[in-house]
Scaffold this motif. Structure first.
Motif, PDB file in Angstrom:
ATOM      1  N   ALA A   1       0.880  -0.606   0.200  1.00  0.00           N
ATOM      2  CA  ALA A   1       0.165  -0.393   0.061  1.00  0.00           C
ATOM      3  C   ALA A   1       0.641   1.287  -0.129  1.00  0.00           C
ATOM      4  N   GLU A   2      -0.196   2.502  -0.357  1.00  0.00           N
ATOM      5  CA  GLU A   2       0.745   3.168  -0.304  1.00  0.00           C
ATOM      6  C   GLU A   2       2.083   3.946   1.022  1.00  0.00           C
ATOM      7  N   GLU A   3       0.807   3.378   1.459  1.00  0.00           N
ATOM      8  CA  GLU A   3       1.167   4.542   3.028  1.00  0.00           C
ATOM      9  C   GLU A   3       2.895   3.078   3.360  1.00  0.00           C
ATOM     10  N   SER A   4       2.245   2.444   3.605  1.00  0.00           N
ATOM     11  CA  SER A   4       3.511   1.247   3.944  1.00  0.00           C
ATOM     12  C   SER A   4       5.333   1.811   3.830  1.00  0.00           C
ATOM     13  N   LEU A   5       4.503   2.535   1.544  1.00  0.00           N
ATOM     14  CA  LEU A   5       5.836   2.192   0.694  1.00  0.00           C
ATOM     15  C   LEU A   5       6.480   3.927   1.535  1.00  0.00           C
ATOM     16  N   ARG A   6       5.373   4.321   1.949  1.00  0.00           N
ATOM     17  CA  ARG A   6       6.148   6.013   2.587  1.00  0.00           C
ATOM     18  C   ARG A   6       6.502   5.534   3.746  1.00  0.00           C
ATOM     19  N   PHE A   7       6.031   5.173   4.495  1.00  0.00           N
ATOM     20  CA  PHE A   7       6.785   4.504   6.009  1.00  0.00           C
ATOM     21  C   PHE A   7       8.404   3.724   6.018  1.00  0.00           C
ATOM     22  N   ASP A   8       8.063   2.797   5.058  1.00  0.00           N
ATOM     23  CA  ASP A   8       9.378   2.400   4.787  1.00  0.00           C
ATOM     24  C   ASP A   8      10.483   3.378   3.876  1.00  0.00           C
ATOM     25  N   TYR A   9       9.486   4.149   3.157  1.00  0.00           N
ATOM     26  CA  TYR A   9      10.969   4.900   2.790  1.00  0.00           C
ATOM     27  C   TYR A   9      11.887   6.391   3.431  1.00  0.00           C
ATOM     28  N   ALA A  10      10.369   6.210   4.937  1.00  0.00           N
ATOM     29  CA  ALA A  10      10.520   8.045   5.794  1.00  0.00           C
ATOM     30  C   ALA A  10      11.430   7.405   6.032  1.00  0.00           C
ATOM     31  N   GLU A  11      11.276   5.921   6.221  1.00  0.00           N
ATOM     32  CA  GLU A  11      12.456   5.224   7.465  1.00  0.00           C
ATOM     33  C   GLU A  11      13.784   5.167   7.150  1.00  0.00           C
ATOM     34  N   GLN A  12      14.233   4.890   5.947  1.00  0.00           N
ATOM     35  CA  GLN A  12      15.091   5.237   4.954  1.00  0.00           C
ATOM     36  C   GLN A  12      16.228   6.321   5.117  1.00  0.00           C
ATOM     37  N   THR A  13      15.558   7.025   5.143  1.00  0.00           N
ATOM     38  CA  THR A  13      15.955   8.787   4.890  1.00  0.00           C
ATOM     39  C   THR A  13      16.110   9.319   5.792  1.00  0.00           C
ATOM     40  N   ILE A  14      15.964   8.372   7.510  1.00  0.00           N
ATOM     41  CA  ILE A  14      16.383   9.422   8.220  1.00  0.00           C
ATOM     42  C   ILE A  14      17.239   9.942   8.579  1.00  0.00           C
ATOM     43  N   PRO A  15      18.438   9.563   8.287  1.00  0.00           N
ATOM     44  CA  PRO A  15      19.615  10.145   8.314  1.00  0.00           C
ATOM     45  C   PRO A  15      19.978  11.747   7.811  1.00  0.00           C
ATOM     46  N   LEU A  16      19.483  11.201   5.998  1.00  0.00           N
ATOM     47  CA  LEU A  16      19.475  12.352   5.261  1.00  0.00           C
ATOM     48  C   LEU A  16      17.762  13.552   5.783  1.00  0.00           C
ATOM     49  N   GLU A  17      16.954  12.957   6.786  1.00  0.00           N
ATOM     50  CA  GLU A  17      16.342  14.669   6.701  1.00  0.00           C
ATOM     51  C   GLU A  17      16.778  15.205   7.529  1.00  0.00           C
ATOM     52  N   MET A  18      17.895  14.451   8.937  1.00  0.00           N
ATOM     53  CA  MET A  18      18.097  14.998  10.390  1.00  0.00           C
ATOM     54  C   MET A  18      19.257  15.962   9.666  1.00  0.00           C
ATOM     55  N   VAL A  19      20.162  15.621   8.754  1.00  0.00           N
ATOM     56  CA  VAL A  19      21.108  16.369   8.090  1.00  0.00           C
ATOM     57  C   VAL A  19      20.411  17.969   7.626  1.00  0.00           C
ATOM     58  N   PHE A  20      19.138  17.798   6.822  1.00  0.00           N
ATOM     59  CA  PHE A  20      18.475  18.491   6.379  1.00  0.00           C
ATOM     60  C   PHE A  20      17.584  19.661   7.647  1.00  0.00           C
ATOM     61  N   SER A  21      17.336  19.495   8.053  1.00  0.00           N
ATOM     62  CA  SER A  21      16.960  19.662   9.650  1.00  0.00           C
ATOM     63  C   SER A  21      17.674  20.723  10.232  1.00  0.00           C
ATOM     64  N   ALA A  22      18.634  20.198  10.672  1.00  0.00           N
ATOM     65  CA  ALA A  22      20.570  20.986  11.039  1.00  0.00           C
ATOM     66  C   ALA A  22      20.521  21.987   9.855  1.00  0.00           C
ATOM     67  N   MET A  23      20.748  21.471   8.582  1.00  0.00           N
ATOM     68  CA  MET A  23      21.128  22.866   7.752  1.00  0.00           C
ATOM     69  C   MET A  23      19.689  24.039   8.184  1.00  0.00           C
ATOM     70  N   GLU A  24      18.542  23.286   7.365  1.00  0.00           N
ATOM     71  CA  GLU A  24      17.373  23.984   7.928  1.00  0.00           C
ATOM     72  C   GLU A  24      17.574  25.902   9.095  1.00  0.00           C
ATOM     73  N   SER A  25      18.218  24.874  10.142  1.00  0.00           N
ATOM     74  CA  SER A  25      18.427  25.539  11.516  1.00  0.00           C
ATOM     75  C   SER A  25      19.070  26.689  11.557  1.00  0.00           C
ATOM     76  N   HIS A  26      20.042  25.996  10.493  1.00  0.00           N
ATOM     77  CA  HIS A  26      21.602  27.400  11.064  1.00  0.00           C
ATOM     78  C   HIS A  26      21.904  28.098   9.460  1.00  0.00           C
ATOM     79  N   GLU A  27      21.115  28.217   8.645  1.00  0.00           N
ATOM     80  CA  GLU A  27      21.229  29.004   7.536  1.00  0.00           C
ATOM     81  C   GLU A  27      21.950  30.204   7.568  1.00  0.00           C
TER      82      GLU A  27
END
Length: 777
Positions: free
Chosen positions: A527-553
Motif C-alpha cells: 500500500a502507498e502508506e507502507s511505501l511512504r513509511f519504509d522510505y521515511a525510515e530509510q531516509t532518516i539520516p538525510l532528514e536529520m542533516v536537512f533539519s540541521a541545515m535549515e535551522s543554521h542557514e
C-alpha cells in the motif's frame, strides 16, 4: 451511488446510449458481442501468423538481397516504397502522435482514433533512412508476435490518455497474448464468470481486456502486412516461393544482418529503438550505470570540498538557474537577485544537493541489488504467464517507489531552473504584482511558432505531462532533437542537460523493471502508506542533516561568494595568485568545518559519515605558501592525484592510477599534472569500482599518434619545454577515440552523459564503468 447509476454500470449498452443522449458530439466506444469478438480475434490472429510466417520465410531466403537492394536505393525511392506499402496516408514527421496532439481539436478527430496515435512510430522521416526499416523487418521476423504485444499496446499511450483512441468494449473477458506462441493459443478469450483465473490474469496485468487485445492484434496485423508489402516492392522480381528468378550472384551467403551490426551513432541507435524487439532485462548493465553515477556524484562532492574554483563554478550554475533571473513585465530585475538572502539559499541548496544525491543513488543501488538477489533465486520460475513471486514483487515495488521520489525531485529542479536558465529567459517574463516566492510566469511568445524542443522541455517539468505523454516518449524526442538539430543543444544548458541525464537513467531502470513485470501491474504489492513509511525510515539520516541545515542557514551568509571563492589557479603562479588561492581555500575549509560541526551536533557524526559512509575520505591538498620548498614526493603525489581525478581509468587507489598513467604515457614522458583541478578544460570524469585483477599489475597499452596526443593534452605539463603556455583545445571526438583506443566501449545517454565500460569486463562479472559529461558549448 444512485440506483440509476448502478443500472448503467451493469448495462454497458444503456450507459453508452445515456452518454450519447447527454452529449451527441462525444465519441463512445464500440460495444462488442462475444461472437463478434471471437470472429475478429480469429481473423486477426490467422492473418498475423500467416504474415509472420511469410515475413520469416522472405527474410530467411532473401534477406541479403533485400538489404543490398534497399541500401542502394535513393531516399526518394525508399520513400516511394514505404508510402506505397502502407495502407492509408503515412505521416511525414517523427512522432506524429505528439505533433497531431499539439493541433488537436475535438472536431479534428470525430472518429475513435487516427493512425497517428495507433502507429506513432510509422513515419516517412524515420523509415526512409537506410537502417530502421531493415531493423524492423529482421526484428519482427525473428521474434514471435507475443514478444511485441506489450510494446505495441504501450506505444498508443498518448492516444489512450487523450481518449482519441478508445478500444472496443467486451465486459467480463480476458485476452491472453503474453507467452502465447501459436495461433491456437494467441489471443485466447477467457470468461471471468466461468474461470476465476481469467480475472486474476487481468488484475495482475498478465492478461488484458478483450478490447485492448483486439486493438493490439489490429496493430500487429497491419504492421506485418506493411513489412511484407514493402519486401514485395523491394524485390518485385521474386516469384511467390521460388528463388529461381534471383540472380545467383545476389544469392551469395553473407552475415550482413542489420541486427548484428551496432548503430554507428547515438542518433541512429535512438531511431532504431522502436523497431527492435524489447531487450531482456540486464541487471548487470543497470548496476554498472548506478555504480558509475554514484562514483560521479561522489567525486562531485569531493571537488566541492577540495577545489574553491569548482565550488564557485557550481554555485554560479545554481544561481543562473533560478526564477529570480527572470525580469518582470516592465523588464526590471527581481529585487532579491544576488542579495545575501539569495546567496544564502543558493549555498544551502548546493550543500544539501551535494550530499542528498549520493545518499539517494546509494539507496537505489541497494534496492536494485536486493531485486537482483531475489531474481537470481527465482529466475527459473519466472514465466510470462505467471505473476512474480511475492517477495520479489515487494522488492520491485520499493525500488520503483524510490525511483518515483527521485524523479519527483528532478521534476522540481526543472520547475525551478528551466525557465530561468540562460537559453530560456528570453521566452518568459515575471508578474511583478504576484508573490515573490511563487511568481506567475508569463510567456512572451506562444508555442505555436517555436521549435518543438522548447515545448518538450516544458512538458518534462510538469508531472501531469509526464504521466500524459510518458517520460520515455518525451526524453527520446528531446534527445533526438538535441542530436539532429544544430539549435537543439543551444536550447539546453549544461545544468539542464545533467538533469535530463539523471531522468533518463531513472527511466531506463523503470523500463527494464517493466519488462520483468510484464509492463502492467494493476494491483500494488504494498500500500502507498507502507511505501511512504519504509522510505521515511530509510531516509532518516538525510532528514536529520536537512533539519540541521535549515535551522543554521546563517552559516551560509555571504555578501558576494563568487568573489570570495575566486580561485586564480589558471593564472601564472605569482605571490599574488598564490595568496588568492590560499585565501579561497581557507574560506572553503571554514565553510565545510561549520557544516560538519552543525551536523555532528545533530547526529553525533560529521556530514560525510552521517549521510554517505560508503564514500571514502580523501586527503585535501592545499597550496603551499609562496616560496615554500616542495619536495619531490609532494610534487609527485599531487600530480598523481590530479591525474587520477581527471581520468580514473583504474580506480581510486594511487598505485592503480600510476599503472594507467604509465600505460598511456611512457615513463620518461609521463607528465606532471598541476596542483589544482579547477583549471582543467577537460570533461569531468568519474568511475565505478575497479576489478581487482588489475591491482599491482603493469599494463601496457599501445597507442596511436592521435590518441597519444590526446592523453598528453589531458595530462598537460606547463613546465615541459615542448608544451605551450596553456593546454591546447581538445575535441570531444578525439577524447572518445582515445578512450576506445585504451579499451573502453562508449554509449551516449540522454543529456550530456556518456558511459564508458572496459571491453574486457563486458563478459565478466565485475562492474567497471565511468561517466563523462560532454562539455556544453
Amino acid at each position: 451511488m444512485s440506483k440509476h447509476q448502478q443500472k448503467l454500470i451493469g448495462n454497458p449498452r444503456q450507459a453508452i446510449a445515456a452518454l450519447k443522449k447527454a452529449n451527441p458530439a462525444h465519441y463512445c466506444p464500440r460495444i462488442l458481442t462475444l461472437t463478434d469478438a471471437k470472429n475478429e480475434t480469429k481473423a486477426w490472429v490467422d492473418n498475423i501468423f500467416d504474415k509472420h510466417e511469410r515475413l520469416n520465410f522472405l527474410m530467411d531466403q532473401f534477406g541479403d538481397i533485400i538489404r543490398k537492394r534497399w541500401l542502394k536505393k535513393t531516399p526518394a525511392q525508399r520513400e516511394k516504397i514505404i508510402t506505397t506499402a502502407w495502407v492509408g496516408e503515412m505521416p511525414k514527421y517523427h512522432r506524429p502522435d505528439i505533433n497531431a496532439w499539439l493541433s488537436y481539436t475535438p472536431d479534428a478527430y470525430p472518429g475513435p482514433c487516427t493512425d497517428y496515435f495507433v502507429f506513432p512510430h510509422i513515419n516517412v522521416d524515420d523509415l526512409s533512412k537506410p537502417r530502421p526499416l531493415l531493423v524492423f523487418m529482421e526484428s519482427r521476423a525473428q521474434n514471435s508476435p507475443d514478444a511485441f504485444a506489450a510494446f505495441d499496446w504501450d506505444s498508443m499511450e498518448i492516444g489512450l490518455a487523450t481518449a482519441i483512441l478508445i478500444p472496443p468494449q467486451l465486459s467480463g473477458w480476458t485476452m491472453s497474448l503474453l507467452g502465447r506462441k501459436t495461433a491456437k493459443t494467441y489471443g485466447q478469450l477467457r470468461s471471468w464468470k466461468h474461470d476465476q483465473g481469467a480475472l486474476d490474469l487481468f488484475k495482475d496485468g498478465i492478461g488484458c481486456q478483450a478490447g485492448e487485445g483486439l486493438t493490439t492484434l489490429l496493430v500487429q496485423s497491419k504492421l506485418l502486412d506493411f513489412l511484407v508489402r514493402s519486401i514485395s516492392l523491394i524485390i518485385p522480381d521474386i516469384a511467390t516461393d521460388q528463388p529461381s528468378s534471383i540472380v545467383e550472384t545476389e544469392m551469395a551467403p553473407s552475415d550482413s544482418r542489420i541486427l548484428s551490426q551496432a548503430p554507428s551513432s547515438p542518433l541512429e541507435a535512438l531511431l532504431e529503438a522502436p523497431y527492435r524487439a524489447p531487450p531482456p532485462i540486464d541487471f548487470r548493465r543497470l548496476q554498472s550505470l548506478i555504480y558509475a553515477k554514484h562514483a560521479e556524484i561522489g567525486d562531485h562532492l569531493w571537488y566541492l570540498r577540495q577545489d574553491p574554483g569548482y565550488f564557485r563554478d557550481t554555485l554560479y550554475d545554481f544561481s543562473e538557474h533560478q526564477l529570480e533571473q527572470l525580469s518582470d513585465t516592465a523588464l526590471r530585475p527581481h529585487p532579491r537577485l544576488h542579495t545575501p538572502s539569495f546567496w544564502r539559499r543558493m549555498i544551502a541548496n548546493l550543500v544539501t544537493d551535494a550530499y542528498g544525491a549520493p545518499f539517494n543513488w546509494s539507496l537505489t543501488g541497494r534496492r536494485l541489488a536486493g531485486v537482483l538477489k531475489l531474481y537470481e533465486s527465482y529466475k527459473d520460475r519466472i514465466t510470462p504467464g505467471k505473476r512474480l513471486p511475492h517477495d520479489l514483487e515487494i522488492a520491485i515495488t520499493k525500488l520503483l517507489y524510490q525511483l518515483a521520489r527521485a524523479m519527483s525531485f528532478l521534476t522540481i529542479c526543472l520547475q525551478m531552473g528551466l525557465q530561468g536558465s540562460p537559453p530560456f529567459r528570453k521566452y518568459f517574463l515575471r508578474d511583478p504584482t504576484d508573490d515573490l516566492d511563487n511568481p506567475v510566469i508569463e510567456p512572451i511568445k506562444t508555442y505555436k511558432n517555436e521549435i518543438m524542443l522548447r515545448w518538450l522541455l516544458m512538458q518534462l517539468k510538469d508531472e501531469r505531462s509526464l504521466r500524459f505523454f510518458g517520460l520515455h516518449s518525451l526524453l527520446s524526442y528531446v534527445h533526438r532533437l538535441m542530436l539532429s538539430q544544430p539549435q537543439g543543444r543551444a536550447m539546453v544548458s549544461g545544468w539542464v542537460a545533467k538533469i535530463l541525464s539523471d531522468m533518463a537513467l531513472i527511466n531506463e531502470i523503470e523500463r527494464q523493471i517493466a519488462f520483468l513485470r510484464l509492463k502492467r501491474q494493476d494491483k500494488p504489492a504494498l500500500a502507498e502508506e507502507s511505501l511512504r513509511f519504509d522510505y521515511a525510515e530509510q531516509t532518516i539520516p538525510l532528514e536529520m542533516v536537512f533539519s540541521a541545515m535549515e535551522s543554521h542557514e546563517d552559516i551560509f551568509q555571504y555578501d558576494s561568494p563568487l568573489e570570495l571563492f575566486n580561485y586564480p589557479s589558471d593564472q601564472e603562479r605569482t605571490e599574488a595568485t598564490t595568496w588568492g588561492m590560499r585565501n579561497a581555500e581557507k574560506h572553503l575549509d571554514i565553510l565545510w568545518e561549520k557544516v560538519d560541526e552543525i551536523v555532528k551536533a545533530k547526529t553525533g557524526k560529521p556530514l560525510l559519515p552521517s549521510v554517505c559512509p560508503q564514500i571514502a575520505e580523501r586527503m585535501l591538498k592545499r597550496t603551499p605558501e609562496w616560496g615554500a620548498p616542495a619536495n619531490d614526493f609532494e610534487v609527485l603525489s599531487t600530480a598523481l592525484e590530479a591525474a587520477m581525478e581527471r581520468l580514473k581509468v583504474a580506480g581510486n587507489e594511487l598505485s592503480e592510477a600510476l599503472d594507467d598513467l604509465n600505460a598511456v604515457c611512457p615513463p620518461k614522458l609521463a607528465p606532471q599534472a598541476p596542483q589544482s583541478t579547477s583549471d582543467t578544460p577537460t570533461p569531468k570524469t568519474t568511475c565505478g569500482p575497479t576489478p581487482s585483477k588489475y591491482k599491482g599489475k603493469q599494463r601496457s597499452i599501445p597507442l596511436g599518434k592521435k590518441a597519444y596526443k590526446t592523453f598528453m593534452t589531458l595530462f598537460y605539463k606547463p613546465d615541459d619545454k615542448n608544451a605551450g603556455p596553456h593546454p591546447p583545445d581538445l575535441a570531444w571526438s578525439d577524447f572518445l577515440n582515445a578512450m576506445v583506443n585504451i579499451g573502453f566501449t562508449t554509449e551516449k545517454l540522454t543529456g550530456s552523459a556518456w558511459i564508458f565500460t572496459l571491453k574486457e569486463d563486458i563478459e565478466g562479472e565485475s562492474v567497471n564503468a565511468i561517466i563523462f559529461h560532454e562539455p556544453h558549448p
